[in-house]
Design an enzyme around this catalytic site. Structure first.
Site, PDB file in Angstrom:
ATOM      1  N   GLU A   1       0.801  -1.225   0.000  1.00  0.00           N
ATOM      2  CA  GLU A   1       0.000   0.000   0.000  1.00  0.00           C
ATOM      3  C   GLU A   1       0.832   1.273   0.000  1.00  0.00           C
ATOM      4  OE1 GLU A   1      -3.396  -1.819   2.987  1.00  0.00           O
ATOM      5  OE2 GLU A   1      -2.100  -0.200   3.638  1.00  0.00           O
TER       6      GLU A   1
ATOM      7  N   CYS B   1       2.989   8.453   2.269  1.00  0.00           N
ATOM      8  CA  CYS B   1       3.316   7.414   3.245  1.00  0.00           C
ATOM      9  C   CYS B   1       3.723   6.166   2.466  1.00  0.00           C
ATOM     10  CB  CYS B   1       2.077   7.180   4.103  1.00  0.00           C
ATOM     11  SG  CYS B   1       2.301   5.948   5.356  1.00  0.00           S
TER      12      CYS B   1
ATOM     13  N   CYS C   1       4.644  -7.337   7.656  1.00  0.00           N
ATOM     14  CA  CYS C   1       5.616  -6.942   8.676  1.00  0.00           C
ATOM     15  C   CYS C   1       5.800  -8.129   9.617  1.00  0.00           C
ATOM     16  CB  CYS C   1       5.117  -5.727   9.459  1.00  0.00           C
ATOM     17  SG  CYS C   1       6.319  -5.079  10.643  1.00  0.00           S
TER      18      CYS C   1
ATOM     19  N   CYS D   1       2.874  -5.869  16.130  1.00  0.00           N
ATOM     20  CA  CYS D   1       2.366  -4.940  17.144  1.00  0.00           C
ATOM     21  C   CYS D   1       0.854  -5.195  17.231  1.00  0.00           C
ATOM     22  CB  CYS D   1       2.653  -3.495  16.755  1.00  0.00           C
ATOM     23  SG  CYS D   1       4.413  -3.197  16.615  1.00  0.00           S
TER      24      CYS D   1
ATOM     25  N   CYS E   1      -1.784  -3.047  15.355  1.00  0.00           N
ATOM     26  CA  CYS E   1      -1.502  -2.720  13.957  1.00  0.00           C
ATOM     27  C   CYS E   1      -1.981  -3.834  13.040  1.00  0.00           C
ATOM     28  CB  CYS E   1      -0.004  -2.497  13.771  1.00  0.00           C
ATOM     29  SG  CYS E   1       0.472  -2.291  12.044  1.00  0.00           S
TER      30      CYS E   1
ATOM     31  N   CYS F   1      -3.469   1.362   8.374  1.00  0.00           N
ATOM     32  CA  CYS F   1      -2.444   0.639   7.654  1.00  0.00           C
ATOM     33  C   CYS F   1      -2.791  -0.850   7.515  1.00  0.00           C
ATOM     34  CB  CYS F   1      -1.169   0.812   8.455  1.00  0.00           C
ATOM     35  SG  CYS F   1       0.248   0.111   7.718  1.00  0.00           S
TER      36      CYS F   1
HETATM   37  N1  SAH Z   1       7.005  -0.204  11.290  1.00  0.00           N
HETATM   38  C1  SAH Z   1       7.215   1.184  11.496  1.00  0.00           C
HETATM   39  C2  SAH Z   1       6.553   2.059  10.447  1.00  0.00           C
HETATM   40  C3  SAH Z   1       5.199   1.638   9.966  1.00  0.00           C
HETATM   41  S1  SAH Z   1       3.879   1.774  11.143  1.00  0.00           S
HETATM   42  C4  SAH Z   1       6.772   1.575  12.875  1.00  0.00           C
HETATM   43  O1  SAH Z   1       6.124   0.773  13.546  1.00  0.00           O
HETATM   44  O2  SAH Z   1       7.081   2.681  13.283  1.00  0.00           O
HETATM   45  C5  SAH Z   1       3.573   3.539  11.097  1.00  0.00           C
HETATM   46  C6  SAH Z   1       2.838   4.085  12.315  1.00  0.00           C
HETATM   47  O3  SAH Z   1       1.447   3.735  12.247  1.00  0.00           O
HETATM   48  C7  SAH Z   1       3.362   3.536  13.608  1.00  0.00           C
HETATM   49  O4  SAH Z   1       3.547   4.520  14.582  1.00  0.00           O
HETATM   50  C8  SAH Z   1       2.253   2.613  14.004  1.00  0.00           C
HETATM   51  O5  SAH Z   1       2.312   2.377  15.346  1.00  0.00           O
HETATM   52  C9  SAH Z   1       1.020   3.352  13.546  1.00  0.00           C
HETATM   53  N2  SAH Z   1      -0.181   2.500  13.476  1.00  0.00           N
HETATM   54  C10 SAH Z   1      -0.275   1.231  13.051  1.00  0.00           C
HETATM   55  N3  SAH Z   1      -1.542   0.766  13.147  1.00  0.00           N
HETATM   56  C11 SAH Z   1      -2.285   1.770  13.645  1.00  0.00           C
HETATM   57  C12 SAH Z   1      -3.677   1.907  13.976  1.00  0.00           C
HETATM   58  N4  SAH Z   1      -4.531   0.904  13.805  1.00  0.00           N
HETATM   59  N5  SAH Z   1      -4.102   3.102  14.452  1.00  0.00           N
HETATM   60  C13 SAH Z   1      -3.231   4.129  14.613  1.00  0.00           C
HETATM   61  N6  SAH Z   1      -1.924   4.054  14.327  1.00  0.00           N
HETATM   62  C14 SAH Z   1      -1.435   2.887  13.845  1.00  0.00           C
HETATM   63 FE1  SF4 Z   2       5.139  -3.573  11.879  1.00  0.00          FE
HETATM   64 FE2  SF4 Z   2       2.821  -2.374  12.337  1.00  0.00          FE
HETATM   65 FE3  SF4 Z   2       4.511  -2.772  14.343  1.00  0.00          FE
HETATM   66 FE4  SF4 Z   2       5.102  -0.935  12.470  1.00  0.00          FE
HETATM   67  S1  SF4 Z   2       3.383  -0.868  13.911  1.00  0.00           S
HETATM   68  S2  SF4 Z   2       6.477  -2.518  13.337  1.00  0.00           S
HETATM   69  S3  SF4 Z   2       4.211  -1.947  10.658  1.00  0.00           S
HETATM   70  S4  SF4 Z   2       3.478  -4.377  13.148  1.00  0.00           S
END
Ligand code: SAH
Ligand code: SF4
Length: 420
Positions: free
Chosen positions: A116, A129, A136, A140, A143, A393
Site C-alpha cells: 500500500e 506514506c 511486517c 504490534c 496494527c 495501515c
Molecule cells: N514499522 C514502522 C513504520 C510503519 S507503522 C513503525 O512501527 O514505526 C507507522 C505508524 O502507524 C506507527 O507509529 C504505528 O504504530 C502506527 N499504526 C499502526 N496501526 C495503527 C492503527 N490501527 N491506528 C493508529 N496508528 C497505527
Molecule cells: Fe510492523 Fe505495524 Fe509494528 Fe510498524 S506498527 S512494526 S508496521 S506491526
C-alpha cells in the site's frame, strides 16, 4: 499472559523473482550501477558513464517511462536501451480518494505481491506514506499490518517506485510550470516547448512535499534497500527531496538506529506507544528484545537530532491501556530524563475488524495532550484521515484480498482510465 507474535526478524521467505523477459529494471539503481550495466552490455567505460548520467536525469528528474522520450540520447541508442532495460513502476491494483482528499493505492509488484501507499494532502504540505515491506514481521497488537505474514522486503526500485508513481498520479513531473494535470500513468513525450518550461520549473508549487516511511513494514529490518531508495529520493539530480522532508519511522530496532542517522540522515520517528515495560511488551513486542531504556538511549544518541530537528514519538491512544494521566506524566519524565529533543504525535487508534483495542475517548486524549503540552513538549493530536477509505495501515490489502481477481482487474482498469 503469553504474548502472541515473534519478535525476531524472520528470514525473508522469498527473494524477488527475476523478470521473465530478462531485461533489467533501472528504477532503484544508483548511477554507478547503471553505468556498470551499460558497460557490461557493450558500451565503453566513458560512454557508459555519460549515458548513465543522462538516463538517471531522465528517470528521476523528468519521470519518463520510455527510452524513446530521452531526446538527448541518439535515436539509434534508444531501442538498444529498450531491448535490454525497462523503466518500471509498481502496478496499480486499486486507487481510492477519500472525501478529505486522502488518496490510497493498493499496488502490486511484478511478482504479484500487494502493498500500500497513501498520500495525505494538507494546507501547507502533501505527505506520501511509503511502504518498506510486504507485510511486517513485528506483530504490534494494534496494527493491522502486524497480523499479516511478511512476504518479502521491497526492493529499492519498488520503494522509489512508489514516489515515482505518486508523482505520475499527481502530474508532478516538470512539464509546463507546475502543470497539475491529474495523472499521467503512461510515458510522457516532451517537445521543445516542454523543455523550455521544464527548465523554469520550481518545486515550490508541488503537492508532494514530504515522505514518511510509515506504510507497511519495518524500514530498519530492510535497511539496505530503504537506504538505497532514499539516497535516490534525496539525490539532487534524482527526486531531489531534502532529508529534512523525509521521516523514517521505526518500532525500535535499536541496533540499526545509529546507522540510519549516519547513512541516511533523515528525520527519525519512534513508535513508542507505551511508557512501561509491561504495556510496551504487550503492544509493541519488539520491546522484549530492545527495552525502553536502550531505545531512549539510542534516541539520545541519534546523529543529527537537535531542537531544530526533533525526534517524533508516535503514541497511539488505546482506551484503558496506555492513556492514563500517569502514563502522560511518565512520558514527560522519560523525555526529560534522557534530555531528548522530542515532540509527541498522539494518534487516535484507527480500529480494524477484530482489533483487540478501542480508541481512547476524545476527552481522555485531550487531557493526555494537555499534560504533555504543559510540560513544554509539543503534543499535537493527529486528525484521522481517510477513514472512509480504510485508512488504517494494512486495511486496503485485506479488503482487496476478499475480492476476486477478476473484480480487481476490472477495478484496476477503471482506475487507470480515471487517472490517465
Ligand atoms: N514499522 C514502522 C513504520 C510503519 S507503522 C513503525 O512501527 O514505526 C507507522 C505508524 O502507524 C506507527 O507509529 C504505528 O504504530 C502506527 N499504526 C499502526 N496501526 C495503527 C492503527 N490501527 N491506528 C493508529 N496508528 C497505527
Ligand atoms: Fe510492523 Fe505495524 Fe509494528 Fe510498524 S506498527 S512494526 S508496521 S506491526
Amino acid at each position: 499472559m503469553p504474548i502472541p507474535g515473534h519478535i525476531d526478524p524472520v528470514p525473508v521467505p522469498r527473494e524477488v523473482t527475476a523478470r521473465e523477459d530478462g531485461r533489467v529494471d533501472l528504477i532503484g539503481l544508483p548511477r554507478k550501477q547503471i553505468a556498470e550495466l551499460f558497460e557490461t552490455a557493450g558500451l565503453d567505460a566513458k560512454a557508459a558513464k555519460l549515458r548513465a548520467k543522462q538516463v538517471f536525469h531522465w528517470l528521476y528528474h523528468r519521470g519518463v517511462t520510455e527510452f524513446e522520450a530521452m531526446t538527448d540520447i541518439a535515436k539509434t541508442m534508444r531501442p538498444w536501451l529498450a531491448e535490454r532495460f525497462v523503466i518500471g513502476r509498481p502496478e496499480v491494483v486499486e486507487a481510492q480518494v477519500s472525501t478529505d482528499g486522502t488518496r490510497k493505492w493498493l499496488l502490486c509488484t511484478a511478482d504479484k505481491q500487494d502493498f500500500e501507499m497513501v498520500f495525505i494532502p494538507d494546507a501547507d504540505r502533501g505527505t506520501l506514506c511509503v511502504s518498506s515491506q510486504v507485510g511486517c514481521t513485528l506483530n504490534c497488537r494494534f496494527c493491522h499490518t502486524g497480523t499479516m505474514r511478511l512476504v518479502r522486503n521491497l526492493t529499492p526500485g519498488e520503494i522509489v517506485g512508489q514516489v515515482m508513481l505518486a508523482r505520475d498520479a499527481l502530474g508532478e513531473w516538470p512539464r509546463g510550470a507546475n502543470d497539475t494535470r491529474t495523472g499521467t500513468m503512461a510515458g510522457l513525450d516532451f517537445d521543445d516547448e516542454d523543455e523550455e518550461a521544464a527548465s523554469a520549473y520550481t518545486p515550490d508549487g508541488r503537492l508532494l512535499t514530504n515522505i514518511v516511511m510509515m506504510g507497511m513494514g519495518e524500514p530498519l529490518y530492510n535497511f539496505d534497500n530503504v537506504r538505497d531508495a532514499l539516497k535516490i529520493v534525496m539525490d539532487g539530480d534524482g527526486l531531489a527531496l531534502s532529508k529534512r522532508r523525509i521521516t523514517l519511522s521505526t518500532s525500535g530496532v535499536v541496533p540499526m538506529m545509529a546507522r540510519a542517522g549516519e547513512e541516511i540522515g533523515v528525520n527519525l520517528a519512534v513508535s513508542l506507544h507505551a511508557v512501561t515495560k509491561e504495556v510496551r511488551d504487550e503492544i509493541v513486542p519488539i520491546n522484549r528484545k530492545f527495552g525502553l531504556e536502550e531505545l531512549l538511549q539510542a534516541c539520545a544518541d541519534y546523529p543529527g537530532a537537535s531542537n531544530a530537528r526533533r525526534i517524533t514519538f508516535e503514541y497511539v491512544m488505546l482506551k484503558d491501556k496506555n492513556d492514563s494521566d500517569d502514563d502522560a506524566r511518565e512520558l514527560v519524565r522519560l523525555i526529560k530524563q534522557y534530555r531528548l529533543p522530542a515532540k509527541v504525535n498522539l494518534i487516535p487508534f484507527n480500529p480494524w475488524p477484530g482489533a483487540p483495542y478501542e480508541c481512547s475517548t476524545p476527552e481522555r486524549i485531550k487531557r493526555f495532550a494537555e499534560i504533555v503540552f504543559d510540560a513544554g513538549i509539543s503534543a499535537p493530536v493527529r486528525t484521522p484521515r481517510g477513514r472512509d477509505i480504510d485508512a488504517a495501515c494494512g486495511q486496503l490489502k485485506t479488503a482487496a484480498e476478499r475480492k476476486s481477481r477478476a473484480e480487481l482487474d476490472r477495478l484496476a482498469e477503471e482506475k487507470q482510465a480515471a487517472l490517465g
